[in-house]
Write a protein that holds these residues in place. Structure first.
Motif, PDB file in Angstrom:
ATOM      1  N   SER A  11       0.144 -13.405   4.565  1.00  0.00           N
ATOM      2  CA  SER A  11       1.587 -13.583   4.348  1.00  0.00           C
ATOM      3  C   SER A  11       2.003 -13.210   2.938  1.00  0.00           C
ATOM      4  O   SER A  11       2.900 -13.820   2.362  1.00  0.00           O
ATOM      5  N   GLY A  12       1.317 -12.208   2.353  1.00  0.00           N
ATOM      6  CA  GLY A  12       1.759 -11.658   1.088  1.00  0.00           C
ATOM      7  C   GLY A  12       2.938 -10.722   1.304  1.00  0.00           C
ATOM      8  O   GLY A  12       3.593 -10.743   2.361  1.00  0.00           O
ATOM      9  N   LEU A  13       3.190  -9.885   0.335  1.00  0.00           N
ATOM     10  CA  LEU A  13       4.361  -9.018   0.393  1.00  0.00           C
ATOM     11  C   LEU A  13       4.314  -8.073   1.589  1.00  0.00           C
ATOM     12  O   LEU A  13       5.313  -7.893   2.299  1.00  0.00           O
ATOM     13  N   ALA A  14       3.160  -7.477   1.853  1.00  0.00           N
ATOM     14  CA  ALA A  14       3.041  -6.557   2.991  1.00  0.00           C
ATOM     15  C   ALA A  14       3.239  -7.286   4.311  1.00  0.00           C
ATOM     16  O   ALA A  14       3.943  -6.806   5.204  1.00  0.00           O
ATOM     17  N   GLY A  15       2.615  -8.456   4.468  1.00  0.00           N
ATOM     18  CA  GLY A  15       2.750  -9.210   5.700  1.00  0.00           C
ATOM     19  C   GLY A  15       4.163  -9.703   5.942  1.00  0.00           C
ATOM     20  O   GLY A  15       4.675  -9.638   7.066  1.00  0.00           O
ATOM     21  N   LEU A  16       4.826 -10.182   4.886  1.00  0.00           N
ATOM     22  CA  LEU A  16       6.196 -10.668   5.026  1.00  0.00           C
ATOM     23  C   LEU A  16       7.159  -9.531   5.351  1.00  0.00           C
ATOM     24  O   LEU A  16       8.106  -9.704   6.130  1.00  0.00           O
ATOM     25  N   ALA A  17       6.921  -8.353   4.751  1.00  0.00           N
ATOM     26  CA  ALA A  17       7.770  -7.196   5.056  1.00  0.00           C
ATOM     27  C   ALA A  17       7.616  -6.787   6.519  1.00  0.00           C
ATOM     28  O   ALA A  17       8.591  -6.420   7.183  1.00  0.00           O
ATOM     29  N   LEU A  18       6.399  -6.853   7.041  1.00  0.00           N
ATOM     30  CA  LEU A  18       6.177  -6.557   8.461  1.00  0.00           C
ATOM     31  C   LEU A  18       6.882  -7.580   9.347  1.00  0.00           C
ATOM     32  O   LEU A  18       7.477  -7.223  10.365  1.00  0.00           O
ATOM     33  N   ALA A  19       6.807  -8.858   8.953  1.00  0.00           N
ATOM     34  CA  ALA A  19       7.463  -9.901   9.733  1.00  0.00           C
ATOM     35  C   ALA A  19       8.974  -9.708   9.761  1.00  0.00           C
ATOM     36  O   ALA A  19       9.642 -10.081  10.729  1.00  0.00           O
ATOM     37  N   GLU A  20       9.507  -9.116   8.711  1.00  0.00           N
ATOM     38  CA  GLU A  20      10.938  -8.803   8.685  1.00  0.00           C
ATOM     39  C   GLU A  20      11.276  -7.759   9.744  1.00  0.00           C
ATOM     40  O   GLU A  20      12.349  -7.801  10.348  1.00  0.00           O
ATOM     41  N   MET A  21      10.343  -6.831   9.955  1.00  0.00           N
ATOM     42  CA  MET A  21      10.552  -5.766  10.933  1.00  0.00           C
ATOM     43  C   MET A  21      10.231  -6.207  12.361  1.00  0.00           C
ATOM     44  O   MET A  21      10.713  -5.626  13.318  1.00  0.00           O
ATOM     45  N   PHE A  22       9.400  -7.254  12.491  1.00  0.00           N
ATOM     46  CA  PHE A  22       9.029  -7.795  13.799  1.00  0.00           C
ATOM     47  C   PHE A  22       9.381  -9.289  13.798  1.00  0.00           C
ATOM     48  O   PHE A  22       8.514 -10.138  13.553  1.00  0.00           O
ATOM     49  N   PRO A  23      10.620  -9.646  14.063  1.00  0.00           N
ATOM     50  CA  PRO A  23      11.061 -11.050  13.952  1.00  0.00           C
ATOM     51  C   PRO A  23      10.300 -12.024  14.842  1.00  0.00           C
ATOM     52  O   PRO A  23      10.227 -13.213  14.527  1.00  0.00           O
ATOM     53  N   ASP A  24       9.725 -11.549  15.935  1.00  0.00           N
ATOM     54  CA  ASP A  24       8.993 -12.438  16.841  1.00  0.00           C
ATOM     55  C   ASP A  24       7.497 -12.468  16.563  1.00  0.00           C
ATOM     56  O   ASP A  24       6.720 -13.012  17.365  1.00  0.00           O
ATOM     57  N   SER A  25       7.076 -11.898  15.438  1.00  0.00           N
ATOM     58  CA  SER A  25       5.650 -11.836  15.122  1.00  0.00           C
ATOM     59  C   SER A  25       5.121 -13.207  14.710  1.00  0.00           C
ATOM     60  O   SER A  25       5.876 -14.128  14.373  1.00  0.00           O
ATOM     61  N   ILE A  26       3.787 -13.327  14.719  1.00  0.00           N
ATOM     62  CA  ILE A  26       3.097 -14.533  14.259  1.00  0.00           C
ATOM     63  C   ILE A  26       2.444 -14.215  12.919  1.00  0.00           C
ATOM     64  O   ILE A  26       1.721 -13.228  12.791  1.00  0.00           O
ATOM     65  N   LEU A  27       2.694 -15.055  11.913  1.00  0.00           N
ATOM     66  CA  LEU A  27       2.146 -14.858  10.567  1.00  0.00           C
ATOM     67  C   LEU A  27       1.040 -15.875  10.318  1.00  0.00           C
ATOM     68  O   LEU A  27       1.266 -17.086  10.415  1.00  0.00           O
ATOM     69  N   ILE A  28      -0.145 -15.386   9.966  1.00  0.00           N
ATOM     70  CA  ILE A  28      -1.302 -16.238   9.711  1.00  0.00           C
ATOM     71  C   ILE A  28      -1.654 -16.160   8.229  1.00  0.00           C
ATOM     72  O   ILE A  28      -1.744 -15.071   7.662  1.00  0.00           O
ATOM     73  N   GLU A  29      -1.865 -17.304   7.587  1.00  0.00           N
ATOM     74  CA  GLU A  29      -2.195 -17.347   6.159  1.00  0.00           C
ATOM     75  C   GLU A  29      -3.349 -18.322   5.926  1.00  0.00           C
ATOM     76  O   GLU A  29      -3.296 -19.476   6.358  1.00  0.00           O
TER      77      GLU A  29
END
Length: 317
Positions: A11-29
């Motif tokens: 959930s760093g900058l790259a992961g958060l930017a991807l989550a912005e593009m995929f609102p229904d994604s799951i973020l693991i940290e």
């Protein structure tokens, strides 16, 4: 592709930017706090500050913290946390960041005393308020080492940066303005019985009580197919980290048959398709690069180019 569940590891900058593009994604940290290295980074690159970008992207995001991914298969990823192990099905994107290069990779020999820190450990300790040493040597000149030096300059008596390659986004004058001594060369030898006391480069000796390794390599520890940010290519600019994630997201959303990029130039994404053929080059300004048989000279660090059909090859000209 956009209908398949997206699972983002990191959930760093790259992961958060991807989550912005995929609102229904799951973020693991894996850590207790989301945000990664850039959450504590206040060193600007072309007016962009990593911590400010993290704060904006984190707003409204749900992140599964203290959860470690440990195995991938064709259907998804296995993770473990305090509640046990489970499998999350979906398209997995690895955004876990870089690793520090080892002493063996870097050709550093000699003693192995206390006071030698990988960058990520040093970064965490300094941001928690710990003093690593009075005379600190940082090996590697890049955005991350400069950001750390800016924090250490308020705490240490002396900071040295030893480098063999210059940053793609920062001038040497930026380090000098912090009072950092710059030494061009490679570290060859370390001395010290209990704690590090001396570093030998190929040109001089430096008395020191702390050495920080800030030479990096991309890190795909799970063998993932799709990589984002520093897991796929070392990126010094927070804005370019976000832009590269957007390119990957567009590739996945557009779909089509994937072709892996070949050649000796780092690129993100690692694939193109017949529908989406844009990639970011991991080189600086003024570099001659052959892109699908056509020679270009890059006009900015991390330039985005389009790969011609049938020629997914990118090489230094």
């Amino acid at each position: 592709m956009d209908r398949e569940k997206i699972v983002i590891i990191g959930s760093g900058l790259a992961g958060l930017a991807l989550a912005e593009m995929f609102p229904d994604s799951i973020l693991i940290e894996v850590k207790r706090q989301p945000g990664g290295l850039f959450s504590k980074d206040n060193c600007p690159v072309s007016g962009n500050i990593g911590s400010e970008m993290i704060n904006k992207l984190l707003y409204g995001k749900k992140v599964e913290i203290e959860t470690a991914a440990y195995r991938l298969d064709s259907e998804g990823v296995w993770v473990i946390n305090r509640n046990g192990s489970k499998k999350i099905n979906g398209k997995v994107i690895l955004a876990t960041g870089f690793r520090e290069r080892t002493s063996v990779e870097l050709g550093i020999y000699g003693y192995r005393p206390a006071g030698i820190f990988p960058f990520t450990a040093a970064w965490d300790l300094v941001n928690m308020g710990y003093l690593l040493g009075e005379k600190v040597v940082i090996y590697g000149y890049n955005h991350y080492s400069l950001s750390l030096a800016s924090k250490l300059s308020k705490l240490c008596d002396k900071i040295y940066i030893v480098y063999s390659r210059e940053s793609l986004v920062h001038s040497l004058d930026e380090a000098l303005s912090l009072g950092v001594d710059l030494i061009q060369g490679r570290i060859k030898w370390v001395e010290g019985r209990d704690r590090i006391s001396l570093v030998k480069t190929d040109s001089e000796e430096i008395k020191t009580d702390a050495l920080i390794i800030a030479e990096f390599a991309p890190w795909n520890q799970l063998g993932a197919e799709f990589l984002a940010g520093n897991a796929g290519m070392i990126l010094e600019s927070p804005l370019k980290v976000v832009e590269s994630s957007m390119l990957l997201a567009e590739l996945l959303k557009t779909g089509g048959n994937m072709e892996r990029i070949r050649g000796n130039v780092p690129v993100l994404p690692k694939f193109v398709s017949e529908r989406f053929r844009k990639v970011m080059l991991g080189v600086g300004t003024g570099i001659r690069v052959t892109v699908g048989g056509h020679v270009i000279i890059t006009e900015e660090p991390y330039q985005v180019v389009e790969i011609p059909p049938g020629k997914p090859i990118v090489e230094v000209a």
